[in-house]
Scaffold this motif. Structure first.
Motif, short mmCIF file in Angstrom:
data_model
loop_
_atom_site.label_atom_id
_atom_site.label_comp_id
_atom_site.label_asym_id
_atom_site.label_seq_id
_atom_site.Cartn_x
_atom_site.Cartn_y
_atom_site.Cartn_z
N VAL A 32 0.71 -1.25 0.00
CA VAL A 32 -0.20 0.00 0.13
C VAL A 32 0.83 1.39 0.17
CG1 VAL A 32 -1.95 1.40 1.17
CG2 VAL A 32 -1.84 -1.18 1.33
N LYS A 33 0.86 2.02 -1.02
CA LYS A 33 1.52 3.26 -1.24
C LYS A 33 0.80 4.42 -0.58
CE LYS A 33 4.65 1.59 -4.93
NZ LYS A 33 5.39 1.70 -6.20
N SER A 34 1.20 5.31 0.35
CA SER A 34 0.40 6.32 1.00
C SER A 34 1.09 7.22 1.43
CB SER A 34 -0.47 5.71 2.05
OG SER A 34 0.30 4.79 3.11
N VAL A 35 0.52 8.53 1.61
CA VAL A 35 1.31 9.70 2.11
C VAL A 35 0.29 10.19 2.94
CG1 VAL A 35 2.52 11.70 1.47
CG2 VAL A 35 2.71 9.97 -0.07
N GLY A 36 0.76 10.77 4.22
CA GLY A 36 0.07 11.45 4.89
C GLY A 36 0.19 13.23 5.07
N LEU A 37 -0.68 13.93 4.96
CA LEU A 37 -0.70 15.34 4.97
C LEU A 37 -1.33 15.95 6.25
CD1 LEU A 37 -1.81 16.23 1.31
CD2 LEU A 37 0.32 15.54 2.00
N GLU A 38 -0.49 16.59 6.97
CA GLU A 38 -1.03 17.08 8.10
C GLU A 38 -0.98 18.50 8.29
OE1 GLU A 38 -0.92 15.89 12.89
OE2 GLU A 38 0.78 15.64 11.55
N LEU A 39 -2.24 19.49 8.29
CA LEU A 39 -1.94 20.81 8.40
C LEU A 39 -2.11 21.27 9.77
CD1 LEU A 39 -2.05 23.57 6.69
CD2 LEU A 39 -4.55 23.28 6.80
N LEU A 40 -0.94 22.14 10.21
CA LEU A 40 -0.92 22.28 11.51
C LEU A 40 -0.67 23.97 11.76
CD1 LEU A 40 1.54 19.59 12.46
CD2 LEU A 40 -0.78 19.48 13.31
N GLU A 41 -0.91 24.45 13.18
CA GLU A 41 -0.49 25.77 13.33
C GLU A 41 1.04 25.60 13.82
OE1 GLU A 41 -3.09 27.33 16.34
OE2 GLU A 41 -5.00 27.20 15.37
N THR A 42 1.79 26.32 13.20
CA THR A 42 3.43 25.94 13.34
C THR A 42 3.58 26.18 14.66
OG1 THR A 42 3.67 27.11 11.20
CG2 THR A 42 5.31 26.76 12.63
N GLU A 43 3.23 27.23 15.62
CA GLU A 43 3.52 27.30 16.77
C GLU A 43 3.16 26.34 17.91
OE1 GLU A 43 3.66 30.91 20.10
OE2 GLU A 43 4.19 31.42 17.91
N SER A 44 1.63 26.13 17.78
CA SER A 44 1.10 25.18 18.68
C SER A 44 1.09 24.07 18.35
CB SER A 44 -0.41 25.81 19.11
OG SER A 44 -1.17 25.36 17.82
N ARG A 45 1.38 23.66 17.09
CA ARG A 45 1.24 22.30 16.80
C ARG A 45 -0.20 21.43 16.67
NH1 ARG A 45 4.68 21.71 12.91
NH2 ARG A 45 4.64 19.71 12.86
N GLU A 46 -1.05 22.31 16.78
CA GLU A 46 -2.60 22.05 16.73
C GLU A 46 -3.12 21.78 15.22
OE1 GLU A 46 -4.61 21.14 19.39
OE2 GLU A 46 -2.89 20.87 20.53
N PRO A 47 -4.08 21.22 15.21
CA PRO A 47 -4.51 21.08 13.68
C PRO A 47 -5.20 22.37 13.39
CG PRO A 47 -5.53 19.21 14.78
CD PRO A 47 -4.63 20.20 15.79
N VAL A 48 -5.10 22.95 12.17
CA VAL A 48 -5.95 24.15 11.48
C VAL A 48 -7.32 23.71 11.18
CG1 VAL A 48 -5.75 25.76 9.84
CG2 VAL A 48 -3.54 24.91 10.58
N ARG A 49 -8.18 24.59 11.82
CA ARG A 49 -9.46 24.27 11.70
C ARG A 49 -10.32 25.46 10.93
NH1 ARG A 49 -8.89 21.51 16.84
NH2 ARG A 49 -8.89 19.52 16.57
#
Length: 200
Positions: A32-49
C-alpha cells in the motif's frame, strides 16, 4: 558587547509562517503506497481548522488533481450532504444506497465542502477513472466507508481520505510520492504562508 562597550541588539526569533503542512510517507502495510498530509498551526502544533483550513485544503486539491477528473465521495450523513449541495447549487450524483458523489467540484465548492463538513470524514478521487461512475467502488463505499479505497486506489491517480477536524489527509497513490506532492502544492499554498515540511 561591541568593541565600544555598547550592548549589541539581539536578533529577534526567526519569524515562522503561521501554518505548516507536514508531508510524509506512511506505512499502511505491504503493497500500500500512501502519504500523510497534516495541516498544523506552526507554533502550537494543533490542527488548523475553520475557514483558514478550508481555504488551504481547497487550494491544495486542485493542485494535486491537475487536469484529471475528480469527485468527492460522501458515505455518511447523506441527507445533510444532499441539502447542502441543493442549497448551494452544487451538482450531486446519487452513487449507491449510502454513497453520494460531487463530480468535478471547483475550488469554491471544495472550500464550502471543507468548511461545512469539517467534522466529517469524506473522500476525494482523481484520475481518468473518476470521469464515469465506478459502481463497484461506490457500492463498496456505501458498505465499508473509505476502507473501500484500499483495493481500488491503483485505478486512480490518487484516492484521498480527508479528516479535516484532525487536520489530516491520507493520500493513496502509486504515482504521488512526497516530493511530487510538494512540487505540485508549493505554488498553491504560497498565498497562505504555509511552510511545507517533510518531518522524516
Amino acid at each position: 558587547m561591541s568593541a565600544t562597550g555598547n550592548p549589541v541588539p539581539e536578533r529577534g526569533a526567526l519569524e515562522l509562517p503561521p501554518f505548516s503542512l507536514d508531508i510524509q510517507a506512511l506505512d499502511l502495510g505491504e503493497g500500500v503506497k500512501s502519504v500523510g498530509l497534516e495541516l498544523l498551526e506552526t507554533e502550537s502544533r494543533e490542527p488548523v481548522r475553520g475557514k483558514d483550513a478550508a481555504k488551504i485544503w481547497s487550494a491544495v486539491f486542485p493542485a494535486l488533481v491537475g487536469s484529471d477528473p475528480c469527485v468527492v465521495d460522501f458515505f455518511s450523513h447523506i441527507e445533510r450532504v444532499r441539502e447542502f449541495c441543493k442549497a448551494r447549487g452544487i451538482v450531486l450524483r446519487e452513487a449507491a444506497e449510502r454513497c453520494v458523489v460531487v463530480p468535478q467540484p471547483d475550488q469554491d465548492a471544495l472550500r464550502q465542502i471543507f468548511d461545512r463538513f469539517e467534522m466529517e470524514t469524506f473522500g476525494i478521487r482523481a484520475g481518468a477513472a473518476a470521469q464515469s461512475a465506478d459502481a463497484e467502488l461506490e457500492g463498496d463505499l456505501s458498505k465499508r466507508g473509505l476502507d473501500a479505497y484500499q483495493p481500488a486506489y491503483t485505478r486512480y491517480t490518487f484516492c484521498a481520505i480527508c479528516e479535516p477536524e484532525d487536520g489530516w489527509v491520507t493520500i493513496l497513490s502509486e504515482t504521488l510520492w512526497p516530493s511530487e506532492i510538494i512540487r505540485r502544492m508549493r505554488p498553491a499554498v504560497e498565498p497562505f504562508d504555509v511552510h511545507l515540511a517533510r518531518p522524516n
